[in-house]
Design an enzyme around this catalytic site. Structure first.
Site, mmCIF file in Angstrom:
data_model
loop_
_atom_site.group_PDB
_atom_site.id
_atom_site.type_symbol
_atom_site.label_atom_id
_atom_site.label_comp_id
_atom_site.label_asym_id
_atom_site.label_seq_id
_atom_site.Cartn_x
_atom_site.Cartn_y
_atom_site.Cartn_z
ATOM 1 C CG HIS A 70 -28.226 50.719 6.738
ATOM 2 N ND1 HIS A 70 -27.665 49.524 6.306
ATOM 3 C CD2 HIS A 70 -27.201 51.458 7.230
ATOM 4 C CE1 HIS A 70 -26.360 49.559 6.515
ATOM 5 N NE2 HIS A 70 -26.047 50.717 7.079
ATOM 6 C CG ASP A 72 -29.937 47.656 4.291
ATOM 7 O OD1 ASP A 72 -29.392 48.080 5.329
ATOM 8 O OD2 ASP A 72 -30.036 48.331 3.248
ATOM 9 C CB CYS A 80 -25.493 49.455 10.111
ATOM 10 S SG CYS A 80 -23.830 49.993 9.677
#
Length: 272
Positions: A231, A229, A103
């Site tokens: 992810h 994000d 990440c």
């Protein structure tokens, strides 16, 4: 405790501050904001762009555009956002299976894409691969040789080193001792987005999931960060899906882990 590292001013505030593997080097500090008129979410093109060599998928540009504000517009007191285009890098977007450890690298790639898309005369017009970032950190002696090819994740400090090395853009690093003190950084983050408008990386210890930060908003009840994000893993997604599933979303400051420390990496380059 404060010290200098190259062009980076470091203010750790004492104690351990670096995410993940502790390193031997350094963080930064604030200055005062100026008031600007409230701005609105910018329109943006959705044209896909590739800045990685090899079998990378098409990446969404400006995935936050069109996202509703976190409170009714009549209640918004202040809003400041990223300026200029960027691409949304996420798990697996280049064919590398980095779920669970990549990440930070993906957030670095998002920041890199923004820098490249701001200037056509930058010395480097490619986003570094995960392996290239690892090789650079070994070359700079921040990591041992066996770091190359590993699944060791990186945080704000390593991202600052990579952005500086690949693009000659220094980064300001800001440390927050715990999530309960994020409110103390509101003015500093507004200053960053008002004056520079570059995307920000956010990392921590208890909350060790890397995040991109694309703006700030203050409403009648709360302050919010606009979180990107990295992810997500899967096929190319569209903005509507990203908005619905929360891959880009407004998050109240009081919903961050109140006991985790946080670090912000702020590229010192002005957006168009």
């Amino acid at each position: 405790m404060s010290l200098w590292l190259g062009r980076h001013f470091i203010n750790t505030g004492g104690g351990g501050w670096r995410e993940g593997n502790r390193g031997k080097k350094g963080l930064s500090h604030g200055f005062r904001r100026r008031n600007l008129d409230r701005v609105l979410l910018p329109p943006a093109s959705d044209s896909p762009v590739k800045l990685l060599e090899g079998p990378s998928m098409e990446l969404v540009k400006n995935v936050h555009s069109g996202l509703p504000l976190p409170e009714p517009e009549s209640d918004i007191l202040r809003l400041s956002l990223i300026r200029g285009d960027y691409l949304y890098y996420h798990y697996g977007c280049d064919g590398t299976d980095d779920c669970g450890w990549g990440c930070g690298y993906r957030t670095m790639q998002t920041l890199s894409s923004w820098i490249i898309l701001q200037q056509t005369n930058r010395k480097n017009h490619r986003v570094p691969t995960l392996k290239e970032a690892q090789e650079a950190l070994v070359e700079m002696e921040d990591k041992p040789p066996n770091f190359i090819g590993s699944k060791t994740w990186i945080g704000s400090f390593e991202i600052a080193l990579c952005i500086d090395k690949f693009y000659d853009v220094p980064c300001k690093l800001v440390h927050v001792r715990r999530g309960g003190e994020l409110l103390q950084k509101v003015d500093e983050l507004y200053l960053h987005f008002d004056t520079l408008g570059s995307p920000v990386m956010m990392g921590g210890d208890n909350d060790n999931a890397s995040k991109g930060i694309l703006g700030m908003c203050s409403g009648a009840e709360n302050h919010y960060l606009l979180v990107l994000d990295p992810h997500y893993s899967g096929k190319t997604l569209d903005k509507g899906y990203a908005h619905r599933e929360g891959w880009v979303a407004w998050k109240r400051l009081d919903l961050f882990d109140q006991n985790s420390f946080y670090n912000f990496c702020l590229p010192q380059w002005k957006g168009l």
